[in-house]
Design a protein around this motif. Structure first.
Motif, PDB file in Angstrom:
ATOM      1  N   UNK A 196       0.812  -1.225   0.000  1.00 46.04           N
ATOM      2  CA  UNK A 196       0.000   0.000   0.000  1.00 46.04           C
ATOM      3  C   UNK A 196       0.846   1.276   0.000  1.00 46.04           C
ATOM      4  N   UNK A 197       2.153   1.132   0.027  1.00 45.43           N
ATOM      5  CA  UNK A 197       3.032   2.302   0.065  1.00 45.43           C
ATOM      6  C   UNK A 197       2.940   3.075  -1.247  1.00 45.43           C
ATOM      7  N   UNK A 198       2.700   4.388  -1.135  1.00 44.30           N
ATOM      8  CA  UNK A 198       2.639   5.284  -2.291  1.00 44.30           C
ATOM      9  C   UNK A 198       3.794   6.264  -2.140  1.00 44.30           C
ATOM     10  N   UNK A 199       4.844   6.049  -2.906  1.00 42.95           N
ATOM     11  CA  UNK A 199       6.068   6.819  -2.690  1.00 42.95           C
ATOM     12  C   UNK A 199       6.634   7.355  -3.991  1.00 42.95           C
ATOM     13  N   UNK A 200       7.255   8.520  -3.888  1.00 45.85           N
ATOM     14  CA  UNK A 200       8.022   9.116  -4.986  1.00 45.85           C
ATOM     15  C   UNK A 200       9.462   9.388  -4.532  1.00 45.85           C
ATOM     16  N   UNK A 201       9.870   8.740  -3.427  1.00 47.44           N
ATOM     17  CA  UNK A 201      11.224   8.924  -2.921  1.00 47.44           C
ATOM     18  C   UNK A 201      11.377  10.071  -1.950  1.00 47.44           C
ATOM     19  N   UNK A 208       2.374  11.687   1.118  1.00 43.20           N
ATOM     20  CA  UNK A 208       2.752  10.307   0.824  1.00 43.20           C
ATOM     21  C   UNK A 208       2.155   9.366   1.867  1.00 43.20           C
ATOM     22  N   UNK A 209       2.290   9.742   3.139  1.00 44.54           N
ATOM     23  CA  UNK A 209       1.774   8.885   4.210  1.00 44.54           C
ATOM     24  C   UNK A 209       0.256   8.858   4.219  1.00 44.54           C
ATOM     25  N   UNK A 240      -2.725  10.881   9.694  1.00 46.35           N
ATOM     26  CA  UNK A 240      -1.502  10.320   9.126  1.00 46.35           C
ATOM     27  C   UNK A 240      -0.582  11.305   8.412  1.00 46.35           C
ATOM     28  N   UNK A 241      -1.080  12.474   8.006  1.00 45.84           N
ATOM     29  CA  UNK A 241      -0.138  13.491   7.512  1.00 45.84           C
ATOM     30  C   UNK A 241       0.892  13.807   8.594  1.00 45.84           C
ATOM     31  N   UNK A 242       0.449  13.844   9.839  1.00 46.21           N
ATOM     32  CA  UNK A 242       1.337  14.110  10.962  1.00 46.21           C
ATOM     33  C   UNK A 242       2.465  13.078  11.034  1.00 46.21           C
ATOM     34  N   UNK A 243       2.137  11.825  10.768  1.00 46.45           N
ATOM     35  CA  UNK A 243       3.131  10.760  10.857  1.00 46.45           C
ATOM     36  C   UNK A 243       4.172  10.872   9.747  1.00 46.45           C
TER      37      UNK A 243
END
Length: 400
Positions: A76-81, A121-122, A214-217
Motif C-alpha cells: 500500500x506504500x505510495x512513494x516518490x522517494x 505520501x503517508x 496520518x499526515x502528521x506521521x
C-alpha cells in the motif's frame, strides 16, 4: 474498512484524542475524534526494545523508519522517494553573524518541491490501505500539489481547492497530475469551508491539515532524520515556519518517541522549538501573547509565504503545547523580512528557498538580537519548499 496488522513491521497500536486522550482504533478509517472533534494522534508500542538498527539504511527515503510509521502492508506504500533531505551547514552566514553552528534542512528537495510530500505520501498510502477511493484538500499551494501527485501515483481521485491568488506554478502542477482544481476567493480557511460544502456526503476523504491522523506521521520523519543526520544528537534551537503546524507538532512527536525508544541518549536535551509566522497572518502569536483567547475569530491577510496564510489552525492547542513543553516561542516576520532572508540565503549560501525559509532565517536574526538565541548555540532552520514555486510572488525583488 477494518485492517489486520498481521506480519507488519509497524508498531502502530492505537490512536488517541489530542485533547482528552480517549483511544480509538488504528485499524479503521478515522478522521477527527468523535469525543472532542480535535486531531487524532497515532500511538506505537514502544515498550518492547527496538534498536536503531531497525532503520533501513538501504532505503534513502522517509520510509526507512517503517517500524514507527503507521503503514501496515508494504503493497500500500505510495512513494516518490520523499524524505532524507539534506541537512546543510551554512558557514558563510555563520561567519557573517559570528555564530558557532548554523544549519538548514532543505525540504525543497523533496518530490513536488516541498515538505508536504512527506505528509501526503503517508496520508495517501493510508487512504489506499483503508480502501478510500478519492481525497479532497483545501490548500495554500504545496499540499494540493503533493496530494495531486500522490493520488495520481495511487490511482485515486484528487480534488484540490485553493485560493484564486495562489501562484500559477501550483495550479499548473495540479492540472498536470490530473487533479480537479477549484479556485476560491479568500484564504485557506475559505477553501476549507468550500471543502466541507462540497464533501458534505463524506464521499471523499478530507485530508485537511490534522483532520486525519496520518499526515502528521509523515511530517514527523523530519525529526527522525534530523537526529540521524546529527549522529543522534539534536540542535539547541529549531526554527520552523508554522501555518497549520503539522511539521512543528510532528518533529516534536518524533523527538519524544526517540527518547522513549532510547535512540537519543539521556543527556541529549530536546531543542527549544520556535514557531515562525507571517506578520500578515499570525494567529498563533496573538494567542500565545494573550491578545485573543484562541484563533477562531482571527482575521488574517495574504502573504508572500502562502503556506503561512492559515488564520484558523486546527492544531493551535497542539502547537502551544509544543512551545510550552520545549521552552520555545513564536515570532512573526514582515513581508520584507522574508525577502531579506531569502536574499541572505541565496546570495551567501546559494540556496533559493521559499519565503517561509527566508522567514525562519530572519526570525533567527531577530531572536539573536533580543538574546533569546545565543551565538554559541546550535541553530537549525527548516526550509519547507523550493523558491521556484513562488516566482509569481517574488520575481524582480532580489534587490529589495
Amino acid at each position: 474498512m477494518k485492517l489486520v496488522a498481521s506480519e507488519s513491521l509497524s508498531r502502530l497500536a492505537t490512536l488517541h484524542c489530542s485533547a482528552c486522550g480517549t483511544e480509538y482504533s488504528a485499524f479503521d478509517l478515522q478522521r477527527v475524534s468523535a469525543c472532542c472533534h480535535v486531531p487524532l494522534v497515532a500511538n506505537y508500542d514502544l515498550h518492547e526494545p527496538l534498536s536503531r538498527a531497525v532503520v533501513d539504511q538501504a532505503d534513502a527515503s522517509m520510509w526507512r523508519y517503517g517500524a514507527v510509521l503507521p503503514l501496515l502492508h508494504e503493497e500500500n506504500k505510495v512513494t516518490l522517494g520523499e524524505g532524507l533531505t539534506p541537512l546543510l551547514r551554512l558557514p558563510r552566514l555563520a561567519a557573517r553573524y559570528d555564530l558557532t553552528s548554523l544549519a538548514l534542512k532543505d525540504e525543497g528537495q523533496n518530490p513536488t518541491g516541498s515538505f508536504k510530500a512527506r505528509g501526503l505520501s503517508m496520508a495517501v498510502s493510508k487512504a489506499k490501505e483503508l480502501g478510500v477511493e478519492g481525497c479532497i484538500i483545501p490548500t495554500a499551494g504545496n499540499a494540493g500539489v503533493a496530494l495531486a501527485a500522490y493520488c495520481a501515483r495511487a490511482g485515486l481521485k484528487a480534488v484540490v481547492v485553493m485560493p484564486r491568488h495562489t501562484p500559477a506554478a501550483f495550479k499548473e502542477e495540479c492540472y498536470w497530475y490530473g487533479a480537479e482544481v477549484e479556485l476560491v476567493d479568500g484564504l485557506i480557511s475559505d477553501c476549507g469551508a468550500r471543502v466541507r460544502q462540497r464533501n458534505a456526503d463524506g464521499a471523499l476523504l478530507d485530508i485537511s491539515t490534522l483532520k486525519e491522523p496520518y499526515r502528521l506521521e509523515g511530517k514527523k520523519t523530519m525529526g527522525y532524520e534530523i537526529a540521524e543526520q546529527l549522529n543522534w544528537t539534536l540542535p539547541d534551537v529549531l526554527l520552523y515556519p508554522a501555518g497549520g503546524g503539522t511539521g512543528l507538532i510532528g518533529i516534536w512527536k518524533a523527538f519524544q518517541e526517540m527518547k522513549q525508544l532510547g535512540w537519543l541518549a539521556p543527556e541529549v536535551k530536546l531543542p527549544r522549538m520556535v514557531a515562525v509566522q507571517a506578520e500578515n497572518c499570525c494567529p498563533l502569536l496573538e494567542t500565545y501573547e494573550g491578545r485573543q483567547p484562541n484563533c477562531h475569530a482571527y482575521q488574517g491577510r495574504a502573504t508572500l509565504a502562502n503556506g503561512l496564510a492559515v488564520p484558523h489552525p486546527l492544531g493551535e492547542n497542539m502547537m502551544l503545547r509544543v512551545l510550552r513543553e520545549s521552552g520555545g516561542t513564536v515570532v512573526s516576520v514582515s513581508e520584507e523580512g522574508m525577502l531579506a532572508g531569502m536574499r541572505d540565503l541565496g546570495q551567501h549560501e546559494g540556496l533559493f528557498v521559499a519565503p517561509e525559509g527566508g522567514a525562519v532565517w530572519t526570525a533567527a536574526r531577530q531572536l539573536l538580537a533580543t538574546g533569546e538565541i545565543q551565538p554559541h548555540e546550535n541553530i537549525l532552520l527548516l526550509n519547507t519548499g523550493s523558491g521556484q514555486k513562488y516566482m509569481d510572488n517574488v520575481a524582480g525583488r532580489a534587490w529589495g
